[in-house]
Scaffold this motif. Structure first.
Motif, PDB file in Angstrom:
ATOM      1  N   PRO A 208       0.731  -1.129   0.021  1.00 47.20           N
ATOM      2  CA  PRO A 208       0.073   0.293   0.123  1.00 47.20           C
ATOM      3  C   PRO A 208       0.785   1.135  -0.116  1.00 47.20           C
ATOM      4  O   PRO A 208       2.089   1.183   0.703  1.00 47.20           O
ATOM      5  CB  PRO A 208      -0.443   0.038   1.861  1.00 47.20           C
TER       6      PRO A 208
ATOM      7  N   TRP B  21       0.226   3.542   1.582  1.00 42.26           N
ATOM      8  CA  TRP B  21       0.148   4.845   2.711  1.00 42.26           C
ATOM      9  C   TRP B  21       0.407   3.956   4.003  1.00 42.26           C
ATOM     10  O   TRP B  21      -0.049   2.916   4.004  1.00 42.26           O
ATOM     11  CB  TRP B  21      -1.321   5.023   3.331  1.00 42.26           C
TER      12      TRP B  21
ATOM     13  N   GLU C 108      -1.305   1.389   6.495  1.00 38.57           N
ATOM     14  CA  GLU C 108      -2.652   0.320   5.796  1.00 38.57           C
ATOM     15  C   GLU C 108      -2.020  -1.435   5.981  1.00 38.57           C
ATOM     16  O   GLU C 108      -0.575  -1.339   5.187  1.00 38.57           O
ATOM     17  CB  GLU C 108      -2.839   1.146   4.111  1.00 38.57           C
ATOM     18  N   SER C 109      -2.925  -1.813   5.828  1.00 37.72           N
ATOM     19  CA  SER C 109      -3.276  -3.204   6.400  1.00 37.72           C
ATOM     20  C   SER C 109      -2.641  -3.478   4.850  1.00 37.72           C
ATOM     21  O   SER C 109      -3.242  -3.363   3.787  1.00 37.72           O
ATOM     22  CB  SER C 109      -4.313  -3.940   6.259  1.00 37.72           C
TER      23      SER C 109
ATOM     24  N   TYR D 268      -5.177  -3.570   0.934  1.00 32.33           N
ATOM     25  CA  TYR D 268      -4.455  -3.297  -0.291  1.00 32.33           C
ATOM     26  C   TYR D 268      -5.355  -4.027  -0.738  1.00 32.33           C
ATOM     27  O   TYR D 268      -5.219  -3.765  -1.723  1.00 32.33           O
ATOM     28  CB  TYR D 268      -3.655  -2.636   0.016  1.00 32.33           C
TER      29      TYR D 268
ATOM     30  N   SER E   7     -11.996  -3.161   1.728  1.00 29.54           N
ATOM     31  CA  SER E   7     -11.737  -1.218   2.904  1.00 29.54           C
ATOM     32  C   SER E   7     -10.107  -0.875   1.950  1.00 29.54           C
ATOM     33  O   SER E   7      -9.330  -0.119   2.299  1.00 29.54           O
ATOM     34  CB  SER E   7     -11.489  -2.080   4.366  1.00 29.54           C
ATOM     35  N   GLY E   8      -9.915  -1.299   1.404  1.00 24.62           N
ATOM     36  CA  GLY E   8      -8.545  -0.671   1.330  1.00 24.62           C
ATOM     37  C   GLY E   8      -8.810  -0.254   0.065  1.00 24.62           C
ATOM     38  O   GLY E   8      -9.399   0.190  -0.628  1.00 24.62           O
ATOM     39  N   SER E   9      -7.325   1.161  -0.532  1.00 20.28           N
ATOM     40  CA  SER E   9      -7.180   2.117  -1.651  1.00 20.28           C
ATOM     41  C   SER E   9      -6.686   0.801  -2.612  1.00 20.28           C
ATOM     42  O   SER E   9      -5.641   1.921  -3.633  1.00 20.28           O
ATOM     43  CB  SER E   9      -5.833   2.859  -0.944  1.00 20.28           C
TER      44      SER E   9
END
Length: 243
Positions: free
Chosen positions: A131, A133, A136-137, A141, A212-214
């Motif tokens: 990820p 960021w 972040e997990s 991601y 939920s990830g980006s």
């Protein structure tokens, strides 16, 4: 798919992988996708003239962790774009143990060919992804990346199928057999739906997938670049299923 057409698809995708520029690669990839879509129409018309030559049935494909749910979604959405239905066999903890692809044999063959390639492409990228960021997990991601990849691949495949259908209808109209293609495809769809309902009478509606990830946008971008057919199929089709 006939051996000659399958060989042509592999050669086109090999050229795409060895292309000097992304634009050149896209030309070869687009030709391969178009050929596979056109084959689906041709197989449907041949089956209509020879009832019983293209049987409806199901194929169960095991899903392995990690990211079994994302892999299952990729398979199910590929199947949906190629005129098949899919059943996800869930396990504990949000995992998916297997997916049953249900449809005509010729369409299931196309699904298997494409999914095998797409899974190889996706998993080879997933292991390197992190990820952007801090905090972040990585797993979240990667799950969202795989969601975006599957979503974009589905869009591209559905567009290719629609173009192939429109061109087949235009050819039929020029040959004074207009309506035949539309009727054949509509009949195949109805037959699959009836057989699917009979085979899985108690099947509930799947819950809408969430993430939920980006990584969705990055996954979608990778899906836009994906080779829809995969030159690596010749050497590792069975290994890739559920890999």
């Amino acid at each position: 798919m006939g051996a000659d057409k399958l060989d042509t698809v592999r050669k086109l995708l090999a050229k795409a992988e060895g292309a000097a520029t992304p634009a050149e690669a896209e030309i070869y990839t687009a030709k391969a996708v178009e050929l596979m879509a056109r084959h689906g129409i041709d197989a449907a018309l041949l089956a209509a003239a020879d009832p019983g030559s293209d049987e409806i049935g199901g194929q169960r494909i095991a899903m392995d962790d990690p990211y079994s749910a994302g892999k299952a979604r990729l398979l199910a959405w590929t199947a949906g774009a190629l005129q098949c239905r899919a059943v996800l066999h869930t396990a504990s903890g949000g995992r998916v143990a297997a997916v049953t692809v249900f449809g005509f044999a010729s369409d299931r063959e196309r699904v298997e060919l494409l999914y095998t390639s797409l899974l190889l492409q996706a998993t080879s990228q997933l292991v390197r992804l992190r990820p952007p960021w801090p905090g972040e997990s990585v797993a979240a991601y990667r799950r969202s990346w795989l969601y975006g990849f599957a979503d974009e691949v589905h869009r591209r495949l559905a567009e290719a199928e629609s173009r192939a259908r429109s061109r087949a209808e235009e050819r039929a109209e020029r040959a004074a057999t207009g309506g035949g293609v539309t009727l054949v495809l509509a009949d195949r769809s109805r037959r699959v739906e009836r057989a699917y309902a009979e085979a899985f009478p108690r099947l509930g509606r799947a819950r809408r997938a969430t993430y939920s990830g980006s990584g969705f946008a990055h996954g979608a971008e990778a899906g836009r670049r994906a080779d829809l057919g995969g030159a690596a199929v010749a050497g590792g089709r069975r290994r890739a299923l559920g890999a």
